[in-house]
Scaffold this motif. Structure first.
Motif, PDB file in Angstrom:
ATOM      1  N   ASP A  64      14.652 -25.932 -27.749  1.00 40.34           N
ATOM      2  CA  ASP A  64      13.811 -26.039 -28.942  1.00 40.34           C
ATOM      3  C   ASP A  64      12.455 -25.382 -28.718  1.00 40.34           C
ATOM      4  OD1 ASP A  64      15.822 -27.404 -30.240  1.00 40.34           O
ATOM      5  OD2 ASP A  64      14.958 -29.398 -29.907  1.00 40.34           O
ATOM      6  N   ASP A  65      11.894 -25.609 -27.547  1.00 40.17           N
ATOM      7  CA  ASP A  65      10.593 -25.032 -27.215  1.00 40.17           C
ATOM      8  C   ASP A  65      10.692 -23.514 -27.143  1.00 40.17           C
ATOM      9  OD1 ASP A  65       7.803 -25.190 -26.350  1.00 40.17           O
ATOM     10  OD2 ASP A  65       8.556 -24.574 -24.393  1.00 40.17           O
ATOM     11  N   GLY A  66      11.768 -23.019 -26.520  1.00 36.43           N
ATOM     12  CA  GLY A  66      11.954 -21.577 -26.392  1.00 36.43           C
ATOM     13  C   GLY A  66      12.138 -20.893 -27.725  1.00 36.43           C
ATOM     14  N   VAL A  67      12.879 -21.542 -28.627  1.00 36.17           N
ATOM     15  CA  VAL A  67      13.072 -20.988 -29.978  1.00 36.17           C
ATOM     16  C   VAL A  67      11.750 -20.990 -30.739  1.00 36.17           C
ATOM     17  CG1 VAL A  67      14.194 -21.360 -32.198  1.00 36.17           C
ATOM     18  CG2 VAL A  67      15.518 -21.579 -30.091  1.00 36.17           C
ATOM     19  N   LEU A  81      14.175 -19.221 -19.013  1.00 35.75           N
ATOM     20  CA  LEU A  81      14.421 -20.474 -19.719  1.00 35.75           C
ATOM     21  C   LEU A  81      15.884 -20.877 -19.642  1.00 35.75           C
ATOM     22  CD1 LEU A  81      12.258 -20.446 -22.968  1.00 35.75           C
ATOM     23  CD2 LEU A  81      11.845 -21.629 -20.813  1.00 35.75           C
ATOM     24  N   ARG A  82      16.793 -19.882 -19.738  1.00 37.56           N
ATOM     25  CA  ARG A  82      18.217 -20.192 -19.647  1.00 37.56           C
ATOM     26  C   ARG A  82      18.562 -20.752 -18.264  1.00 37.56           C
ATOM     27  NH1 ARG A  82      22.666 -17.281 -20.351  1.00 37.56           N
ATOM     28  NH2 ARG A  82      23.651 -18.888 -21.599  1.00 37.56           N
ATOM     29  N   ALA A  83      17.913 -20.217 -17.236  1.00 32.50           N
ATOM     30  CA  ALA A  83      18.151 -20.744 -15.890  1.00 32.50           C
ATOM     31  C   ALA A  83      17.815 -22.219 -15.832  1.00 32.50           C
ATOM     32  CB  ALA A  83      17.325 -19.963 -14.867  1.00 32.50           C
ATOM     33  N   LEU A  84      16.703 -22.611 -16.494  1.00 32.25           N
ATOM     34  CA  LEU A  84      16.298 -24.014 -16.479  1.00 32.25           C
ATOM     35  C   LEU A  84      17.229 -24.869 -17.317  1.00 32.25           C
ATOM     36  CD1 LEU A  84      14.431 -26.331 -15.799  1.00 32.25           C
ATOM     37  CD2 LEU A  84      12.930 -25.605 -17.676  1.00 32.25           C
ATOM     38  N   TYR A  85      17.472 -24.485 -18.582  1.00 29.30           N
ATOM     39  CA  TYR A  85      18.246 -25.409 -19.419  1.00 29.30           C
ATOM     40  C   TYR A  85      19.722 -25.425 -19.064  1.00 29.30           C
ATOM     41  CZ  TYR A  85      19.510 -21.782 -23.010  1.00 29.30           C
ATOM     42  OH  TYR A  85      19.996 -20.704 -23.704  1.00 29.30           O
ATOM     43  N   ILE A  86      20.244 -24.337 -18.508  1.00 32.31           N
ATOM     44  CA  ILE A  86      21.624 -24.397 -18.019  1.00 32.31           C
ATOM     45  C   ILE A  86      21.684 -25.239 -16.743  1.00 32.31           C
ATOM     46  CG2 ILE A  86      23.503 -23.023 -17.020  1.00 32.31           C
ATOM     47  CD1 ILE A  86      23.004 -20.946 -19.130  1.00 32.31           C
ATOM     48  N   GLY A  87      20.608 -25.179 -15.945  1.00 30.10           N
ATOM     49  CA  GLY A  87      20.528 -26.078 -14.789  1.00 30.10           C
ATOM     50  C   GLY A  87      20.539 -27.529 -15.231  1.00 30.10           C
ATOM     51  N   TRP A 131      21.174 -33.563 -20.832  1.00 24.74           N
ATOM     52  CA  TRP A 131      21.337 -32.902 -22.120  1.00 24.74           C
ATOM     53  C   TRP A 131      20.075 -32.916 -22.974  1.00 24.74           C
ATOM     54  CZ3 TRP A 131      25.605 -30.373 -21.528  1.00 24.74           C
ATOM     55  CH2 TRP A 131      26.633 -30.927 -20.738  1.00 24.74           C
ATOM     56  N   ASP A 132      19.384 -34.029 -22.992  1.00 22.57           N
ATOM     57  CA  ASP A 132      18.169 -34.120 -23.796  1.00 22.57           C
ATOM     58  C   ASP A 132      17.096 -33.154 -23.290  1.00 22.57           C
ATOM     59  OD1 ASP A 132      19.337 -36.026 -25.383  1.00 22.57           O
ATOM     60  OD2 ASP A 132      18.413 -37.733 -24.353  1.00 22.57           O
ATOM     61  N   ASP A 133      16.978 -33.070 -21.962  1.00 19.95           N
ATOM     62  CA  ASP A 133      16.004 -32.146 -21.386  1.00 19.95           C
ATOM     63  C   ASP A 133      16.370 -30.702 -21.739  1.00 19.95           C
ATOM     64  OD1 ASP A 133      14.419 -34.107 -20.202  1.00 19.95           O
ATOM     65  OD2 ASP A 133      15.635 -34.147 -18.383  1.00 19.95           O
ATOM     66  N   SER A 181       9.070 -27.288 -12.267  1.00 14.03           N
ATOM     67  CA  SER A 181       7.654 -27.167 -11.910  1.00 14.03           C
ATOM     68  C   SER A 181       7.046 -25.918 -12.536  1.00 14.03           C
ATOM     69  CB  SER A 181       7.501 -27.122 -10.382  1.00 14.03           C
ATOM     70  OG  SER A 181       6.160 -26.849 -10.017  1.00 14.03           O
ATOM     71  N   ALA A 182       7.772 -24.812 -12.466  1.00 14.59           N
ATOM     72  CA  ALA A 182       7.279 -23.561 -13.044  1.00 14.59           C
ATOM     73  C   ALA A 182       7.164 -23.675 -14.559  1.00 14.59           C
ATOM     74  CB  ALA A 182       8.209 -22.416 -12.662  1.00 14.59           C
ATOM     75  N   TYR A 183       8.114 -24.350 -15.172  1.00 13.22           N
ATOM     76  CA  TYR A 183       8.107 -24.523 -16.629  1.00 13.22           C
ATOM     77  C   TYR A 183       6.881 -25.318 -17.072  1.00 13.22           C
ATOM     78  CZ  TYR A 183       9.744 -26.125 -21.239  1.00 13.22           C
ATOM     79  OH  TYR A 183       9.854 -26.408 -22.576  1.00 13.22           O
ATOM     80  N   LYS A 184       6.572 -26.357 -16.353  1.00 11.85           N
ATOM     81  CA  LYS A 184       5.423 -27.190 -16.707  1.00 11.85           C
ATOM     82  C   LYS A 184       4.112 -26.430 -16.549  1.00 11.85           C
ATOM     83  CE  LYS A 184       7.644 -31.605 -15.615  1.00 11.85           C
ATOM     84  NZ  LYS A 184       7.690 -32.772 -14.685  1.00 11.85           N
ATOM     85  N   ARG A 185       4.119 -25.399 -15.682  1.00 11.45           N
ATOM     86  CA  ARG A 185       2.919 -24.584 -15.484  1.00 11.45           C
ATOM     87  C   ARG A 185       2.907 -23.349 -16.380  1.00 11.45           C
ATOM     88  NH1 ARG A 185       2.911 -22.577 -10.214  1.00 11.45           N
ATOM     89  NH2 ARG A 185       5.002 -23.328  -9.783  1.00 11.45           N
ATOM     90  N   GLY A 186       3.879 -23.267 -17.284  1.00 12.24           N
ATOM     91  CA  GLY A 186       3.906 -22.169 -18.234  1.00 12.24           C
ATOM     92  C   GLY A 186       4.345 -20.835 -17.657  1.00 12.24           C
ATOM     93  N   MET A 187       5.082 -20.847 -16.548  1.00 16.70           N
ATOM     94  CA  MET A 187       5.477 -19.601 -15.890  1.00 16.70           C
ATOM     95  C   MET A 187       6.751 -18.982 -16.464  1.00 16.70           C
ATOM     96  SD  MET A 187       4.732 -20.348 -11.856  1.00 16.70           S
ATOM     97  CE  MET A 187       5.428 -18.748 -11.375  1.00 16.70           C
ATOM     98  N   LEU A 188       7.577 -19.785 -17.108  1.00 15.73           N
ATOM     99  CA  LEU A 188       8.861 -19.287 -17.590  1.00 15.73           C
ATOM    100  C   LEU A 188       8.668 -18.715 -18.990  1.00 15.73           C
ATOM    101  CD1 LEU A 188      11.271 -22.113 -16.340  1.00 15.73           C
ATOM    102  CD2 LEU A 188      10.289 -20.169 -15.102  1.00 15.73           C
TER     103      LEU A 188
END
Length: 374
Positions: free
Chosen positions: A283-286, A262-268, A275-277, A249-256
């Motif tokens: 990719d977005d973070g890079v 970001l690592r917390a989200l993609y490792i989650g 895996w795709d998510d 939810s935070a990612y979609k609102r641009g908070m991360l």
């Protein structure tokens, strides 16, 4: 090579995938939690007849819903000179002098409850400023026990005591103090509730901590610090799916906007085998420059690459290992790339990758040499 045969890769997926545990964020600095140093000094000067008393009286109470009946005791004329000297030493940052004078004053037979509380609270702040947290805790406890200050001073000192106990890793004592503080002050301020949640987390009472943080996040959805504390508590309580919901939810609102977030989200996502998510977030973070081209990113690319390999997504695995290999500290990613290329019958590329693996250094050079010998 037969397509049914899979050469084992260097990095085991189960070993590489660990949950990201974020430490609860708790601000623990004496005196700054409920009023600024300047405000505290002004309040004390007013109490001693050195400030604008009318302005202080007009200021809203810090704890308007407190159940405690504030005592009527004030500074006596007999000890006013001693109190003013104590205040003067405090204003000059003479911390050792403050402590010596406070102990002298509190020991006087004629000192009343207010004067003792005032002296001990000043000594507690002085000890904290000298980084003597144990002594600060002792003085704050004595100030609270003397029970002589108004509600603002009394509860501010009690809160400082809880913080000092926390910083001294006296978590059970800190929780006891906070429970009393909240029960008597009736404070519902987010920073107070969040601090109690942080204490609970350090007592491994993660479910209780998470419940508080989640409630605070619901009321303060744009407070990223609260959000990350909630994520940490949920992860520590093995509630990864709930943590992912908050992060998503935070990612979609641009908070991360930071690497660790970001690592917390993609490792989650990785822990949930999404895996795709995970790759989309990376990719977005890079692309945005949030994720740096470093060893952490190399390891995470390898995890995604190995999953792609196991799912028979060979072109994707090759792509991901090619991203990981130049960033890695050693040549293991190049060795994995060589193995996948060899499996895909891309012999020349496999040999080139094997050479790069040897150049960067690998644990089992014989594996690269086998590819080169073909």
């Amino acid at each position: 090579m037969s397509k049914s045969y899979r050469r084992p890769l260097t990095v085991a997926l189960s070993a590489a995938l660990g949950m990201l545990v974020l430490a609860p964020v708790v601000h623990a600095g004496p005196q700054s939690q409920t009023m600024s140093k300047q405000e505290e000094r002004a309040r004390r000067r007013a109490e001693l007849g050195q400030g604008q008393q009318k302005q202080e009286e007009a200021k809203p109470a810090l704890y308007p819903n407190a159940t405690r009946q504030a005592p009527e005791a004030k500074a006596s004329p007999k000890l006013m000179k001693h109190l003013q000297e104590l205040q003067s030493r405090y204003e000059k940052d003479d911390w050792a002098g403050v402590i010596a004078k406070a102990e002298e004053l509190a020991a006087m037979p004629t000192a009343n409850a207010y004067e003792k509380s005032f002296a001990y609270s000043m000594a507690g702040n002085a000890a904290a400023n000298m980084d003597d947290q144990a002594k600060a805790g002792e003085f704050f406890a004595k100030a609270v026990e003397a029970n002589g200050m108004d509600n603002d001073g009394h509860f501010s000192t009690m809160y400082n005591l809880a913080i000092i106990q926390f910083s001294n890793e006296q978590y059970a004592e800190s929780l006891k103090t906070m429970d009393r503080f909240l029960a008597e002050s009736k404070s519902d301020k987010p920073e107070h509730l969040a601090f109690r949640a942080g204490v609970l987390a350090n007592l491994d009472r993660h479910d209780e901590a998470a419940a508080i943080y989640k409630d605070l996040v619901a009321k303060n959805p744009n407070d990223k610090r609260l959000l990350m504390n909630a994520v940490a508590a949920l992860q520590n309580g093995d509630k990864f799916d709930e943590a992912n919901v908050l992060l998503e939810s935070a990612y979609k609102r641009g908070m991360l906007t930071e690497k660790r977030e970001l690592r917390a989200l993609y490792i989650g996502y990785m822990n949930a085998q999404r895996w795709d998510d995970a790759k989309k977030v990376i990719d977005d973070g890079v692309a945005k420059g949030i994720l740096q081209q470093d060893a952490d990113l190399a390891r995470d690319y390898q995890i995604l690459a190995q999953n792609a390999y196991m799912d028979d997504k060979i072109p994707l695995a090759i792509e991901l290992y090619k991203l990981a290999a130049p960033l890695a500290a050693d040549g293991e990613a190049y060795l994995n790339l060589a193995k996948v290329l060899d499996y895909a019958d891309r012999k020349a590329e496999a040999k080139a990758a094997a050479k790069q693996a040897l150049e960067k250094g690998i644990k089992k050079p014989e594996e690269a040499n086998r590819i080169l010998a073909r």
